[in-house]
Design a protein around this motif. Structure first.
Motif, PDB file in Angstrom:
ATOM      1  N   VAL A 279       0.853  -1.192   0.000  1.00  0.00           N
ATOM      2  CA  VAL A 279       0.000   0.000   0.000  1.00  0.00           C
ATOM      3  C   VAL A 279       0.884   1.235   0.000  1.00  0.00           C
ATOM      4  N   ARG A 280       0.609   2.147  -0.949  1.00  0.00           N
ATOM      5  CA  ARG A 280       1.402   3.384  -1.009  1.00  0.00           C
ATOM      6  C   ARG A 280       0.501   4.580  -1.262  1.00  0.00           C
ATOM      7  N   GLN A 281       0.655   5.584  -0.422  1.00  0.00           N
ATOM      8  CA  GLN A 281      -0.086   6.831  -0.599  1.00  0.00           C
ATOM      9  C   GLN A 281       0.544   7.631  -1.740  1.00  0.00           C
ATOM     10  N   ASP A 282      -0.287   8.049  -2.677  1.00  0.00           N
ATOM     11  CA  ASP A 282       0.190   8.744  -3.875  1.00  0.00           C
ATOM     12  C   ASP A 282      -0.411  10.145  -3.905  1.00  0.00           C
ATOM     13  N   ALA A 300      -6.078 -13.251  -5.957  1.00  0.00           N
ATOM     14  CA  ALA A 300      -5.743 -11.869  -5.596  1.00  0.00           C
ATOM     15  C   ALA A 300      -6.676 -10.872  -6.278  1.00  0.00           C
ATOM     16  N   ASN A 301      -7.126 -11.216  -7.491  1.00  0.00           N
ATOM     17  CA  ASN A 301      -8.009 -10.297  -8.214  1.00  0.00           C
ATOM     18  C   ASN A 301      -9.367 -10.148  -7.538  1.00  0.00           C
ATOM     19  N   LYS A 302      -9.825 -11.190  -6.858  1.00  0.00           N
ATOM     20  CA  LYS A 302     -11.110 -11.098  -6.157  1.00  0.00           C
ATOM     21  C   LYS A 302     -11.007 -10.133  -4.976  1.00  0.00           C
ATOM     22  N   MET A 303      -9.914 -10.196  -4.264  1.00  0.00           N
ATOM     23  CA  MET A 303      -9.709  -9.264  -3.160  1.00  0.00           C
ATOM     24  C   MET A 303      -9.583  -7.830  -3.693  1.00  0.00           C
ATOM     25  N   ALA A 304      -8.891  -7.679  -4.817  1.00  0.00           N
ATOM     26  CA  ALA A 304      -8.704  -6.350  -5.404  1.00  0.00           C
ATOM     27  C   ALA A 304     -10.019  -5.726  -5.834  1.00  0.00           C
ATOM     28  N   GLU A 305     -10.976  -6.556  -6.224  1.00  0.00           N
ATOM     29  CA  GLU A 305     -12.267  -6.029  -6.658  1.00  0.00           C
ATOM     30  C   GLU A 305     -12.980  -5.261  -5.546  1.00  0.00           C
ATOM     31  N   ASP A 306     -12.689  -5.592  -4.295  1.00  0.00           N
ATOM     32  CA  ASP A 306     -13.275  -4.860  -3.167  1.00  0.00           C
ATOM     33  C   ASP A 306     -12.615  -3.499  -2.972  1.00  0.00           C
ATOM     34  N   PHE A 307     -11.563  -3.232  -3.752  1.00  0.00           N
ATOM     35  CA  PHE A 307     -10.843  -1.961  -3.652  1.00  0.00           C
ATOM     36  C   PHE A 307     -10.737  -1.302  -5.032  1.00  0.00           C
ATOM     37  N   LYS A 308     -11.894  -1.301  -5.720  1.00  0.00           N
ATOM     38  CA  LYS A 308     -12.013  -0.627  -7.016  1.00  0.00           C
ATOM     39  C   LYS A 308     -10.971  -1.093  -8.039  1.00  0.00           C
ATOM     40  N   ALA A 316      -2.766  -8.431  -8.961  1.00  0.00           N
ATOM     41  CA  ALA A 316      -3.879  -7.505  -9.177  1.00  0.00           C
ATOM     42  C   ALA A 316      -3.573  -6.169  -8.509  1.00  0.00           C
ATOM     43  N   GLY A 317      -4.406  -5.197  -8.795  1.00  0.00           N
ATOM     44  CA  GLY A 317      -4.219  -3.872  -8.221  1.00  0.00           C
ATOM     45  C   GLY A 317      -5.545  -3.238  -7.863  1.00  0.00           C
ATOM     46  N   GLY A 318      -5.491  -2.308  -6.913  1.00  0.00           N
ATOM     47  CA  GLY A 318      -6.683  -1.584  -6.510  1.00  0.00           C
ATOM     48  C   GLY A 318      -6.303  -0.204  -6.043  1.00  0.00           C
ATOM     49  N   GLU A 319      -7.276   0.538  -5.535  1.00  0.00           N
ATOM     50  CA  GLU A 319      -7.008   1.884  -5.052  1.00  0.00           C
ATOM     51  C   GLU A 319      -8.030   2.273  -3.991  1.00  0.00           C
ATOM     52  N   SER A 320      -7.678   3.286  -3.236  1.00  0.00           N
ATOM     53  CA  SER A 320      -8.553   3.769  -2.168  1.00  0.00           C
ATOM     54  C   SER A 320      -8.494   5.283  -2.130  1.00  0.00           C
ATOM     55  N   TYR A 321      -9.637   5.886  -1.820  1.00  0.00           N
ATOM     56  CA  TYR A 321      -9.704   7.348  -1.759  1.00  0.00           C
ATOM     57  C   TYR A 321     -10.090   7.828  -0.364  1.00  0.00           C
ATOM     58  N   VAL A 322      -9.929   6.952   0.612  1.00  0.00           N
ATOM     59  CA  VAL A 322     -10.135   7.330   2.008  1.00  0.00           C
ATOM     60  C   VAL A 322      -8.771   7.421   2.679  1.00  0.00           C
ATOM     61  N   SER A 323      -8.757   7.675   3.981  1.00  0.00           N
ATOM     62  CA  SER A 323      -7.484   7.858   4.682  1.00  0.00           C
ATOM     63  C   SER A 323      -6.695   6.553   4.746  1.00  0.00           C
ATOM     64  N   MET A 324      -5.403   6.687   5.046  1.00  0.00           N
ATOM     65  CA  MET A 324      -4.567   5.497   5.192  1.00  0.00           C
ATOM     66  C   MET A 324      -5.081   4.630   6.331  1.00  0.00           C
ATOM     67  N   ARG A 325      -5.452   5.250   7.432  1.00  0.00           N
ATOM     68  CA  ARG A 325      -5.947   4.486   8.575  1.00  0.00           C
ATOM     69  C   ARG A 325      -7.177   3.655   8.193  1.00  0.00           C
ATOM     70  N   THR A 327      -8.133   2.806   5.148  1.00  0.00           N
ATOM     71  CA  THR A 327      -7.742   1.824   4.126  1.00  0.00           C
ATOM     72  C   THR A 327      -7.125   0.589   4.769  1.00  0.00           C
ATOM     73  N   LEU A 328      -6.224   0.792   5.716  1.00  0.00           N
ATOM     74  CA  LEU A 328      -5.583  -0.337   6.393  1.00  0.00           C
ATOM     75  C   LEU A 328      -6.596  -1.161   7.181  1.00  0.00           C
ATOM     76  N   SER A 329      -7.555  -0.481   7.769  1.00  0.00           N
ATOM     77  CA  SER A 329      -8.600  -1.184   8.510  1.00  0.00           C
ATOM     78  C   SER A 329      -9.435  -2.066   7.572  1.00  0.00           C
ATOM     79  N   MET A 330      -9.761  -1.530   6.400  1.00  0.00           N
ATOM     80  CA  MET A 330     -10.520  -2.295   5.408  1.00  0.00           C
ATOM     81  C   MET A 330      -9.714  -3.491   4.899  1.00  0.00           C
TER      82      MET A 330
END
Length: 344
Positions: A279-282, A300-308, A316-325, A327-330
């Motif tokens: 996980v990296r904040q960009d 891995a792609n199934k897990m990534a689907e829960d993160f857009k 696989a890859g995903g992304e998050s637009y909420v805080s790091m805290r 995101t890590l909790s999710m």
């Protein structure tokens, strides 16, 4: 002899579109990697050899360890010269979309691509493409788009099958980087038949490996050490590792594009770990980037689907637009419930 997984009809359609076009533009996904650049530059050089006016346009900068690729200096980076990127796309009569399956993957290039009247060819190996194109060559079972390009030019015949050393280096780099130096998604024997042919053309695979993986900075090595010693969480029962970095931490180590490439694979050196998440904040794109990797049958792609996101079984890859805290909790909740993804 390679199996002809691409239909003759699609090869014929692709050749006709190229024959009928003069200004041809290759476009890759945001944060272009070795496969995106390798496959695009392969086609770039082939088109140039046929007398076409060819260009490669990417949304943002690519890692320095790929700057040696033949033709990389001619790539138009939209983040650096948006006017030139828009003009290049507007003047195209054919767009070749490589190594992405949804238009959202090209970020701000969506607008000029959407406005373009050019015909479109999609060449990709990600599942479930949803881009409207005149010709779609999509094969998720193939290891990389670069491998797919080799198969296309081999089937297309002359003049497409005139693979120079420069083109061979681009193809090999794409195949090598998208399989972690052939450590995953690389069990198909035909991959090694292709490598054999590339070696015959004259590539030096050891030199390519060194150019890609052994040219990092001191800061990058220190950042890696910091990740492993301070920022890695291990979930033993779930056989999962999680590494995370904030933008401030990246800045402290003078982060440059590509510096965290491969970090997600490091925990696989730990016994029994079969899932790794990085996980990296960009700050550049005001989001958190998430890389998912797995070994064996975990999707891995199934897990990534829960993160857009999405991708392949083991990458696989995903992304998050909420805080790091948050995101890590999710992510922790997803890790603790790994069985849910295995049952899907």
């Amino acid at each position: 002899m390679l199996n002809k997984i691409i239909s003759e009809e699609k090869i014929s359609q692709l050749k006709q579109l190229i024959d009928d076009s003069h200004n041809i533009v290759m476009i890759t996904h945001v944060s272009p990697d070795g496969d995106a650049l390798g496959s695009s530059l392969c086609l770039y050089w082939l088109l140039h050899s046929m007398g076409k006016n060819a260009s490669v346009v990417v949304p943002n900068r690519f890692p320095e360890f790929l700057a040696w690729l033949p033709g990389s200096k001619d790539i138009v980076v939209a983040l650096d010269d948006n006017d030139r990127a828009n003009k290049t796309i507007a003047e195209a009569d054919l767009l070749c979309l490589l190594d992405f399956n949804t238009i959202n993957r090209i970020n701000w290039l969506k607008t000029p691509v959407g406005a373009s009247k050019a015909r479109r060819i999609l060449i990709d190996h990600h599942p479930n493409p949803d881009i409207e194109c005149d010709v779609e060559i999509s094969h998720p079972e193939i290891s990389s788009t670069a491998e797919l390009m080799y198969r296309i030019v081999s089937m297309a015949g002359a003049p497409y099958d005139h693979i120079t050393k420069d083109i061979a280096e681009c193809i090999y780099t794409g195949m090598m980087t998208d399989t972690g130096n052939f450590s995953y998604n690389s069990q198909n024997p035909e991959i090694y038949l292709i490598i054999n042919e590339l070696l015959k053309i004259g590539i030096n695979k050891d030199e390519i490996y060194n150019r890609v993986f052994n040219t990092y900075s001191v800061d990058r090595m220190r950042l890696m050490g910091y990740c492993l010693s301070k920022k890695m969480r291990i979930y033993e029962e779930q056989r999962t590792a999680l590494i995370y970095l904030t933008a401030k931490e990246c800045e402290h180590y003078n982060y440059r594009v590509g510096d965290t490439e491969g970090f997600v694979n490091l925990p696989f050196s730990i016994k029994d770990i079969d899932i790794s998440i990085f996980v990296r904040q960009d700050n550049e794109k005001e989001k958190i980037k998430i890389s998912f990797r797995s070994q064996g049958s975990f999707p891995a792609n199934k897990m990534a689907e829960d993160f857009k996101g999405g991708g392949h079984l083991n990458a696989a890859g995903g992304e998050s637009y909420v805080s790091m805290r948050t995101t890590l909790s999710m992510l922790e909740e997803a890790i603790l419930n790994r069985e849910r993804y295995e049952k899907e």
